[in-house]
Scaffold this motif. Structure first.
Motif, PDB file in Angstrom:
ATOM      1  N   VAL A   7       0.836  -1.202   0.000  1.00 32.00           N
ATOM      2  CA  VAL A   7       0.000   0.000   0.000  1.00 32.00           C
ATOM      3  C   VAL A   7       0.872   1.255   0.000  1.00 32.00           C
ATOM      4  N   CYS A   8       1.916   1.244   0.812  1.00 32.85           N
ATOM      5  CA  CYS A   8       2.824   2.384   0.906  1.00 32.85           C
ATOM      6  C   CYS A   8       3.439   2.709  -0.462  1.00 32.85           C
ATOM      7  N   LYS A   9       3.902   1.693  -1.160  1.00 34.77           N
ATOM      8  CA  LYS A   9       4.519   1.906  -2.473  1.00 34.77           C
ATOM      9  C   LYS A   9       3.529   2.497  -3.468  1.00 34.77           C
ATOM     10  N   ILE A  10       2.290   1.997  -3.454  1.00 37.28           N
ATOM     11  CA  ILE A  10       1.272   2.492  -4.387  1.00 37.28           C
ATOM     12  C   ILE A  10       0.934   3.950  -4.098  1.00 37.28           C
ATOM     13  N   ILE A  11       0.727   4.267  -2.818  1.00 34.22           N
ATOM     14  CA  ILE A  11       0.373   5.638  -2.456  1.00 34.22           C
ATOM     15  C   ILE A  11       1.525   6.588  -2.753  1.00 34.22           C
ATOM     16  N   ARG A  12       2.749   6.144  -2.472  1.00 36.55           N
ATOM     17  CA  ARG A  12       3.894   7.022  -2.679  1.00 36.55           C
ATOM     18  C   ARG A  12       4.099   7.379  -4.155  1.00 36.55           C
ATOM     19  N   GLN A  13       3.643   6.516  -5.058  1.00 35.51           N
ATOM     20  CA  GLN A  13       3.733   6.831  -6.492  1.00 35.51           C
ATOM     21  C   GLN A  13       2.788   7.958  -6.879  1.00 35.51           C
ATOM     22  N   LYS A  14       1.756   8.165  -6.060  1.00 35.08           N
ATOM     23  CA  LYS A  14       0.726   9.132  -6.403  1.00 35.08           C
ATOM     24  C   LYS A  14       0.733  10.370  -5.524  1.00 35.08           C
ATOM     25  N   SER A  15       1.345  10.281  -4.329  1.00 34.75           N
ATOM     26  CA  SER A  15       1.196  11.355  -3.351  1.00 34.75           C
ATOM     27  C   SER A  15       2.412  11.446  -2.434  1.00 34.75           C
ATOM     28  N   SER A  16       2.623  12.643  -1.888  1.00 37.93           N
ATOM     29  CA  SER A  16       3.687  12.854  -0.901  1.00 37.93           C
ATOM     30  C   SER A  16       3.120  12.915   0.511  1.00 37.93           C
ATOM     31  N   ILE A  17       1.885  12.435   0.716  1.00 37.95           N
ATOM     32  CA  ILE A  17       1.268  12.446   2.041  1.00 37.95           C
ATOM     33  C   ILE A  17       2.161  11.718   3.046  1.00 37.95           C
ATOM     34  N   PRO A  18       2.318  12.231   4.267  1.00 41.05           N
ATOM     35  CA  PRO A  18       3.141  11.534   5.267  1.00 41.05           C
ATOM     36  C   PRO A  18       2.591  10.138   5.565  1.00 41.05           C
ATOM     37  N   ILE A  19       3.490   9.151   5.603  1.00 40.17           N
ATOM     38  CA  ILE A  19       3.110   7.761   5.877  1.00 40.17           C
ATOM     39  C   ILE A  19       3.965   7.227   7.015  1.00 40.17           C
ATOM     40  N   LEU A  20       3.300   6.649   8.013  1.00 41.64           N
ATOM     41  CA  LEU A  20       3.970   6.020   9.139  1.00 41.64           C
ATOM     42  C   LEU A  20       3.643   4.534   9.120  1.00 41.64           C
ATOM     43  N   LEU A  21       4.667   3.688   9.160  1.00 41.79           N
ATOM     44  CA  LEU A  21       4.468   2.243   9.200  1.00 41.79           C
ATOM     45  C   LEU A  21       4.467   1.757  10.647  1.00 41.79           C
ATOM     46  N   LEU A  22       3.586   0.812  10.918  1.00 48.88           N
ATOM     47  CA  LEU A  22       3.430   0.259  12.255  1.00 48.88           C
ATOM     48  C   LEU A  22       3.610  -1.253  12.174  1.00 48.88           C
ATOM     49  N   THR A  23       4.546  -1.801  12.967  1.00 53.40           N
ATOM     50  CA  THR A  23       4.828  -3.220  12.831  1.00 53.40           C
ATOM     51  C   THR A  23       5.474  -3.797  14.085  1.00 53.40           C
ATOM     52  N   ALA A  24       5.359  -5.101  14.214  1.00 56.00           N
ATOM     53  CA  ALA A  24       6.048  -5.804  15.300  1.00 56.00           C
ATOM     54  C   ALA A  24       7.449  -6.226  14.876  1.00 56.00           C
ATOM     55  N   LYS A  25       7.785  -6.024  13.608  1.00 61.41           N
ATOM     56  CA  LYS A  25       9.081  -6.444  13.071  1.00 61.41           C
ATOM     57  C   LYS A  25      10.063  -5.277  13.162  1.00 61.41           C
ATOM     58  N   GLY A  26      11.065  -5.419  14.035  1.00 64.11           N
ATOM     59  CA  GLY A  26      11.962  -4.302  14.276  1.00 64.11           C
ATOM     60  C   GLY A  26      13.410  -4.536  13.903  1.00 64.11           C
ATOM     61  N   ARG A  27      13.673  -5.570  13.087  1.00 66.49           N
ATOM     62  CA  ARG A  27      15.056  -5.805  12.670  1.00 66.49           C
ATOM     63  C   ARG A  27      15.519  -4.695  11.726  1.00 66.49           C
ATOM     64  N   GLU A  28      16.835  -4.530  11.644  1.00 64.77           N
ATOM     65  CA  GLU A  28      17.382  -3.476  10.795  1.00 64.77           C
ATOM     66  C   GLU A  28      16.867  -3.583   9.363  1.00 64.77           C
ATOM     67  N   GLU A  29      16.851  -4.814   8.819  1.00 64.39           N
ATOM     68  CA  GLU A  29      16.409  -4.966   7.432  1.00 64.39           C
ATOM     69  C   GLU A  29      14.933  -4.624   7.260  1.00 64.39           C
ATOM     70  N   ASP A  30      14.124  -4.819   8.329  1.00 61.68           N
ATOM     71  CA  ASP A  30      12.714  -4.470   8.248  1.00 61.68           C
ATOM     72  C   ASP A  30      12.537  -2.952   8.187  1.00 61.68           C
ATOM     73  N   VAL A  31      13.303  -2.236   9.004  1.00 64.55           N
ATOM     74  CA  VAL A  31      13.247  -0.776   8.994  1.00 64.55           C
ATOM     75  C   VAL A  31      13.682  -0.241   7.636  1.00 64.55           C
ATOM     76  N   VAL A  32      14.774  -0.759   7.110  1.00 66.41           N
ATOM     77  CA  VAL A  32      15.284  -0.322   5.812  1.00 66.41           C
ATOM     78  C   VAL A  32      14.248  -0.577   4.721  1.00 66.41           C
ATOM     79  N   THR A  33      13.620  -1.761   4.743  1.00 68.78           N
ATOM     80  CA  THR A  33      12.603  -2.093   3.742  1.00 68.78           C
ATOM     81  C   THR A  33      11.442  -1.109   3.796  1.00 68.78           C
ATOM     82  N   GLY A  34      11.027  -0.745   5.009  1.00 70.27           N
ATOM     83  CA  GLY A  34       9.933   0.199   5.152  1.00 70.27           C
ATOM     84  C   GLY A  34      10.269   1.576   4.605  1.00 70.27           C
ATOM     85  N   ILE A  35      11.447   2.063   4.905  1.00 70.49           N
ATOM     86  CA  ILE A  35      11.862   3.375   4.401  1.00 70.49           C
ATOM     87  C   ILE A  35      12.040   3.333   2.890  1.00 70.49           C
ATOM     88  N   GLU A  36      12.589   2.241   2.382  1.00 67.20           N
ATOM     89  CA  GLU A  36      12.764   2.099   0.932  1.00 67.20           C
ATOM     90  C   GLU A  36      11.421   2.065   0.214  1.00 67.20           C
TER      91      GLU A  36
END
Length: 229
Positions: free
Chosen positions: A65-94
């Motif tokens: 969903v984040c990727k789709i919205i980001r292609q169309k809008s610059s609205i602020p997006i915050l991800l919420l997850t139980a997965k806190g590994r470094e690679e998970d954070v990087v994937t979310g920001i990417e």
């Protein structure tokens, strides 16, 4: 005055209720969705100021969903997850997220991060200058555009604010803690350092001809980052 409208997307109805009470108490109008498809429908039909996405959802993940919205809008997006590994954070920001909050939720922290995102999106407290320029890189502050060699480069609100902060202070070295305080808008924690690194990498891919040998956003090993030499 209209209350800021936040879309909260999570398939756990108990979490929806708890977060809804927290955000409404803090002065936000809250819209809910239970899965990714509902989230996209709300995004298309409701006037929103910010989106909170649970990563693990049925039908379509928060990352998708984040990727789709980001292609169309610059609205602020915050991800919420139980997965806190470094690679998970990087994937979310990417994927285009502006921030990343790890469960279990702490209500005061969630509200503080949302408020910081809203301030960044609105350009709160920033000097009133129309443009910033460094070499072939220009920021149009009124239009919130990044221009490189006369070409507009799409960036998220977070990427824009990070680049703006660096361009306001060319040659100054900023630690990760400083960037977190003055760009993200809150005090540091261990996982947030990964978020800064991922955001810098993503921004370099957009504004650098050779991201592995950056001309603009330089790493000063052991100290932080600076704009230019």
């Amino acid at each position: 005055m209209r209350k800021p409208s936040v879309l909260f997307v999570d398939d756990d109805l108990d979490i929806q209720q708890a977060v809804g009470i927290t955000l409404e108490t803090a002065g936000f109008e809250v819209v809910f969705a239970e899965n990714g498809l509902q989230a996209l429908e709300k995004f298309r039909t409701v006037g929103l100021d910010l989106i909170i996405l649970d990563v693990m959802m049925p039908v379509m993940s928060g990352l998708q969903v984040c990727k789709i919205i980001r292609q169309k809008s610059s609205i602020p997006i915050l991800l919420l997850t139980a997965k806190g590994r470094e690679e998970d954070v990087v994937t979310g920001i990417e994927a285009g997220a502006d921030d990343y909050v790890i469960k279990p939720l702490r209500p005061r922290e969630l509200v503080a991060r949302i408020q910081a995102l809203m301030r960044r999106s609105n350009g709160h407290g920033q000097p009133n200058r129309k443009r910033l320029a460094y070499d072939n890189l220009t920021l149009d502050l009124d239009a919130h555009r990044v221009i490189y060699r006369d070409k507009s480069i799409p960036v998220s609100p977070l990427e824009f604010q990070l680049l703006k902060y660096l361009m306001q202070n060319p040659g100054t070295v900023f630690s990760k803690e400083d960037l977190l305080q003055n760009v993200w808008g809150y005090a540091s924690s261990g996982s947030d350092m990964n978020m800064i690194e991922a955001t810098v990498r993503r921004l370099r891919k957009k504004v650098e001809t050779d991201p592995s040998n950056p001309k603009y956003i330089k790493t000063v090993w052991g100290s932080g980052y600076r704009l230019g030499d």
